[in-house]
Design a protein around this motif. Structure first.
Motif, mmCIF file in Angstrom:
data_model
loop_
_atom_site.group_PDB
_atom_site.id
_atom_site.type_symbol
_atom_site.label_atom_id
_atom_site.label_comp_id
_atom_site.label_asym_id
_atom_site.label_seq_id
_atom_site.Cartn_x
_atom_site.Cartn_y
_atom_site.Cartn_z
ATOM 1 N N ASN A 1 -32.802 45.217 -36.101
ATOM 2 C CA ASN A 1 -33.707 44.136 -35.672
ATOM 3 C C ASN A 1 -33.409 42.788 -36.330
ATOM 4 O OD1 ASN A 1 -34.770 44.540 -38.233
ATOM 5 N ND2 ASN A 1 -36.602 45.602 -37.509
ATOM 6 N N GLY A 2 -32.259 42.707 -37.022
ATOM 7 C CA GLY A 2 -31.824 41.423 -37.558
ATOM 8 C C GLY A 2 -31.666 40.366 -36.474
ATOM 9 N N ALA B 1 -25.693 47.329 -43.228
ATOM 10 C CA ALA B 1 -24.416 47.128 -42.539
ATOM 11 C C ALA B 1 -24.053 45.653 -42.368
ATOM 12 C CB ALA B 1 -24.463 47.814 -41.177
ATOM 13 N N VAL B 2 -25.050 44.813 -42.203
ATOM 14 C CA VAL B 2 -24.783 43.429 -41.799
ATOM 15 C C VAL B 2 -23.972 42.651 -42.835
ATOM 16 C CG1 VAL B 2 -26.919 42.354 -42.694
ATOM 17 C CG2 VAL B 2 -25.841 41.454 -40.613
ATOM 18 N N HIS C 1 -24.894 41.241 -34.139
ATOM 19 C CA HIS C 1 -25.466 42.383 -33.416
ATOM 20 C C HIS C 1 -24.940 42.442 -31.983
ATOM 21 C CE1 HIS C 1 -28.164 42.072 -36.824
ATOM 22 N NE2 HIS C 1 -28.792 43.180 -36.475
ATOM 23 N N GLU D 1 -42.795 47.039 -47.360
ATOM 24 C CA GLU D 1 -41.682 47.473 -46.529
ATOM 25 C C GLU D 1 -41.277 48.901 -46.864
ATOM 26 O OE1 GLU D 1 -38.044 45.266 -46.966
ATOM 27 O OE2 GLU D 1 -37.543 45.494 -44.847
ATOM 28 N N ASP E 1 -34.465 38.524 -46.421
ATOM 29 C CA ASP E 1 -33.386 38.223 -45.472
ATOM 30 C C ASP E 1 -33.888 37.636 -44.146
ATOM 31 O OD1 ASP E 1 -34.590 40.773 -45.061
ATOM 32 O OD2 ASP E 1 -32.915 41.436 -43.838
ATOM 33 N N ASP E 2 -35.060 38.100 -43.712
ATOM 34 C CA ASP E 2 -35.601 37.609 -42.436
ATOM 35 C C ASP E 2 -35.678 36.078 -42.444
ATOM 36 O OD1 ASP E 2 -37.355 40.332 -41.286
ATOM 37 O OD2 ASP E 2 -36.760 40.245 -43.379
ATOM 38 N N ASP F 1 -42.143 43.808 -43.246
ATOM 39 C CA ASP F 1 -41.854 42.368 -43.355
ATOM 40 C C ASP F 1 -41.336 41.828 -42.030
ATOM 41 O OD1 ASP F 1 -39.393 43.704 -43.603
ATOM 42 O OD2 ASP F 1 -38.522 42.108 -44.822
ATOM 43 N N THR F 2 -40.479 42.601 -41.393
ATOM 44 C CA THR F 2 -39.835 42.125 -40.178
ATOM 45 C C THR F 2 -40.791 42.147 -38.982
ATOM 46 O OG1 THR F 2 -37.757 42.903 -41.073
ATOM 47 C CG2 THR F 2 -37.823 42.510 -38.696
ATOM 48 N N ASP G 1 -41.085 48.972 -41.164
ATOM 49 C CA ASP G 1 -40.392 47.713 -41.448
ATOM 50 C C ASP G 1 -41.389 46.547 -41.418
ATOM 51 O OD1 ASP G 1 -38.502 45.850 -41.944
ATOM 52 O OD2 ASP G 1 -37.387 46.127 -40.071
ATOM 53 N N GLN H 1 -19.707 50.339 -31.804
ATOM 54 C CA GLN H 1 -20.945 50.307 -30.997
ATOM 55 C C GLN H 1 -21.667 48.978 -31.150
ATOM 56 O OE1 GLN H 1 -24.153 53.187 -31.423
ATOM 57 N NE2 GLN H 1 -22.676 54.676 -32.165
ATOM 58 N N GLY H 2 -21.514 48.385 -32.310
ATOM 59 C CA GLY H 2 -22.268 47.178 -32.639
ATOM 60 C C GLY H 2 -23.622 47.537 -33.225
ATOM 61 N N SER H 3 -24.205 46.618 -33.994
ATOM 62 C CA SER H 3 -25.509 46.885 -34.599
ATOM 63 C C SER H 3 -26.637 46.720 -33.588
ATOM 64 C CB SER H 3 -25.771 45.932 -35.775
ATOM 65 O OG SER H 3 -27.081 46.138 -36.266
ATOM 66 N N ALA H 4 -27.567 47.671 -33.652
ATOM 67 C CA ALA H 4 -28.781 47.607 -32.839
ATOM 68 C C ALA H 4 -29.994 47.344 -33.729
ATOM 69 C CB ALA H 4 -28.960 48.919 -32.075
ATOM 70 N N GLY I 1 -32.650 41.473 -49.771
ATOM 71 C CA GLY I 1 -33.025 42.657 -48.981
ATOM 72 C C GLY I 1 -32.388 42.744 -47.611
HETATM 73 P P1 8NA Z 1 -28.019 46.004 -39.895
HETATM 74 O O1 8NA Z 1 -27.119 45.490 -38.844
HETATM 75 O O2 8NA Z 1 -27.418 46.461 -41.174
HETATM 76 O O3 8NA Z 1 -28.938 47.138 -39.256
HETATM 77 C C1 8NA Z 1 -29.975 47.728 -39.972
HETATM 78 C C2 8NA Z 1 -29.938 49.256 -39.874
HETATM 79 O O4 8NA Z 1 -30.126 49.656 -38.518
HETATM 80 C C3 8NA Z 1 -28.614 49.897 -40.279
HETATM 81 O O5 8NA Z 1 -28.511 50.012 -41.665
HETATM 82 C C4 8NA Z 1 -28.695 51.224 -39.557
HETATM 83 O O6 8NA Z 1 -29.474 52.127 -40.289
HETATM 84 C C5 8NA Z 1 -29.428 50.887 -38.281
HETATM 85 N N1 8NA Z 1 -28.498 50.686 -37.125
HETATM 86 C C6 8NA Z 1 -28.142 49.516 -36.555
HETATM 87 N N2 8NA Z 1 -27.278 49.703 -35.539
HETATM 88 C C7 8NA Z 1 -27.068 51.019 -35.445
HETATM 89 C C8 8NA Z 1 -26.267 51.819 -34.593
HETATM 90 N N3 8NA Z 1 -25.493 51.289 -33.636
HETATM 91 N N4 8NA Z 1 -26.318 53.150 -34.775
HETATM 92 C C9 8NA Z 1 -27.080 53.690 -35.747
HETATM 93 N N5 8NA Z 1 -27.852 52.971 -36.602
HETATM 94 C C10 8NA Z 1 -27.849 51.655 -36.450
HETATM 95 O O7 8NA Z 1 -28.996 44.834 -40.375
HETATM 96 P P2 8NA Z 1 -30.154 44.043 -39.663
HETATM 97 O O8 8NA Z 1 -29.999 42.617 -40.018
HETATM 98 O O9 8NA Z 1 -30.318 44.423 -38.252
HETATM 99 O O10 8NA Z 1 -31.368 44.642 -40.480
HETATM 100 C C11 8NA Z 1 -32.586 44.059 -40.470
HETATM 101 C C12 8NA Z 1 -33.547 44.829 -41.319
HETATM 102 O O11 8NA Z 1 -32.982 45.029 -42.608
HETATM 103 C C13 8NA Z 1 -34.831 44.130 -41.568
HETATM 104 O O12 8NA Z 1 -35.870 45.041 -41.625
HETATM 105 C C14 8NA Z 1 -34.665 43.502 -42.918
HETATM 106 O O13 8NA Z 1 -35.879 43.204 -43.541
HETATM 107 C C15 8NA Z 1 -33.762 44.449 -43.639
HETATM 108 N N6 8NA Z 1 -34.276 45.517 -44.466
HETATM 109 C C16 8NA Z 1 -35.062 46.572 -44.042
HETATM 110 C C17 8NA Z 1 -35.484 47.575 -44.899
HETATM 111 C C18 8NA Z 1 -36.358 48.745 -44.502
HETATM 112 O O14 8NA Z 1 -36.310 49.782 -45.114
HETATM 113 N N7 8NA Z 1 -37.222 48.658 -43.529
HETATM 114 C C19 8NA Z 1 -35.091 47.539 -46.203
HETATM 115 C C20 8NA Z 1 -34.261 46.498 -46.595
HETATM 116 C C21 8NA Z 1 -33.846 45.530 -45.721
#
Ligand code: 8NA
Ligand code: MG
Ligand code: MG
Ligand code: MG
Length: 347
Positions: free
Chosen positions: A133-134, A101-102, A165, A27, A59-60, A300-301, A298, A128-131, A97
């Protein structure tokens, strides 16, 4: 017929798990993962004499587990129960992991004693809400649970997504992935996938959800992005021969945003139906996951989402048993698949 479905449900849950476990060591590597390293990594996993510490899920899977268990136990979507499971899982094992933000949503649920389960997600990213890939990484159980009813599937995936999200591109991504899982479940495991039809079907379904208004389509980082646009780009890529990893990443993306990873995962599944020059295996399930990881980012996801599709299509039978021995949570994934199928079949 039940045996066929059981095989597909297990395949989907195992595919989601394996993509996560096998992909997470790579990752966030900056560029695409070295192809020869990945080939050896998978060859070793398939070698019955190879020993290594078990690969932990992240986390996935932690969140996928909560979605599956909640749907199976209640026989329907129950927002408070699902939110409680997400939070409990997180506070028990915070170091899986999670996205940055979540975890704020989980903390707000706990502090407010779940007074309004929908509110914390709406407050993410200044409203705005999260975009991220969670929304897509955890949605496979919805595709299974609702595979007979598209309207229910869309409605349920939207709600499961909006718990964390609320950005349109966030929860719409979850809906797209759930729709793709559904297509894989209903597909004959022995038949060759018609990749053009697969895309057309998803484009048509997303066109009923996505805004028609250009301004709204432009609302995210000034880029005109919709899943319909990404799916059309994907369709074009699928028609080209020997597209290299850089081009795929350039066109579809490989980062943590839904719009730049969920279509990518679907592309991986579809592309890997055919042999890929740098991946030496006859096993389509392995090829899908190995290819997804090779794109980097990304890993793993994207591999988890692609794996869920491959498993739902090909069934658990198609998975090499030696690979399963290297992953944490295999028995759990199988039990959850069986419980979900029981819930689907109970009146
Ligand atoms: P989230 O809701 O925290 O979103 C993940 C990231 O997406 C945030 O930290 C922001 O950087 C970006 N983001 C989301 N919405 C916005 C927005 N409106 N404007 C700007 N940036 C935004 O968590 P999530 O559950 O969606 O995250 C899933 C990912 O996190 C998966 O890849 C999971 O494995 C984990 N993860 C990923 C990494 C990596 O580096 N690829 C590392 C650790 C954990
Ligand atoms: Mg993860
Ligand atoms: Mg999983
Ligand atoms: Mg990830």
């Amino acid at each position: 017929e039940t045996a066929v479905l059981a095989n597909k449900f297990r395949g989907c849950m195992l595919g989601s798990l394996l993509g996560d476990c096998l992909g997470s060591p790579f990752e966030a590597e900056s560029g695409p993962v070295a192809k020869t390293i990945l080939q050896k990594y998978f060859d070793k996993m398939e070698d019955p004499t190879f020993k290594s510490p078990v690969k932990r899920y992240t986390d996935d899977t932690a969140m996928t587990k909560s979605v599956a268990a909640s749907l199976a136990q209640h026989g329907a979507f129950n927002e408070k129960d699902m939110a409680k499971r997400f939070a409990t899982e997180y506070f028990q094992e915070p170091r899986r992991g999670y996205g940055e933000a979540v975890t704020r949503v989980f903390r707000k649920w706990r502090e407010s004693k779940m007074e309004d389960v929908w509110k914390p997600a709406r407050e993410q990213f200044d409203g705005q809400g999260s975009a991220g890939n969670g929304s897509g990484m955890r949605i496979a159980p919805v595709g299974l649970f609702c595979y007979r009813d598209t309207d229910l599937l869309v409605e349920t995936a939207a709600k499961v997504g909006k718990l964390t999200h609320t950005h349109r591109l966030g929860y719409h991504g979850g809906i797209l992935q759930a729709l793709a899982v559904q297509l894989c479940v209903v597909q004959d495991s022995k038949a060759v996938v018609d990749t053009k039809r697969f895309c057309d079907d998803l484009i048509e379904k997303m066109s009923k959800l996505e805004p028609k208004d250009e301004d709204e389509l432009n609302s995210f980082e000034q880029e005109p992005k919709s899943y319909q646009i990404q799916l059309k780009l994907m369709q074009k890529l699928l028609q080209k021969k020997d597209v290299d990893n850089d081009e795929v990443v350039e066109v579809l993306g490989n980062n943590v945003l839904s719009i730049y990873s969920i279509p990518t995962a679907i592309y991986c599944y579809l592309r890997a139906q055919q042999p890929i020059e740098f991946i030496k295996t006859d096993n389509i399930f392995r090829r899908v996951i190995q290819y997804a990881i090779s794109l980097g980012g990304d890993t793993d996801t994207i591999a988890s989402m692609a794996g869920a599709l491959a498993g739902a299509h090909l069934g658990a039978d198609s998975i090499n048993a030696n690979i399963l021995k290297h992953c944490e949570g295999v028995d759990m994934a199988v039990s959850l698949a069986d419980e979900l199928l029981d819930a689907v079949n109970s009146p």
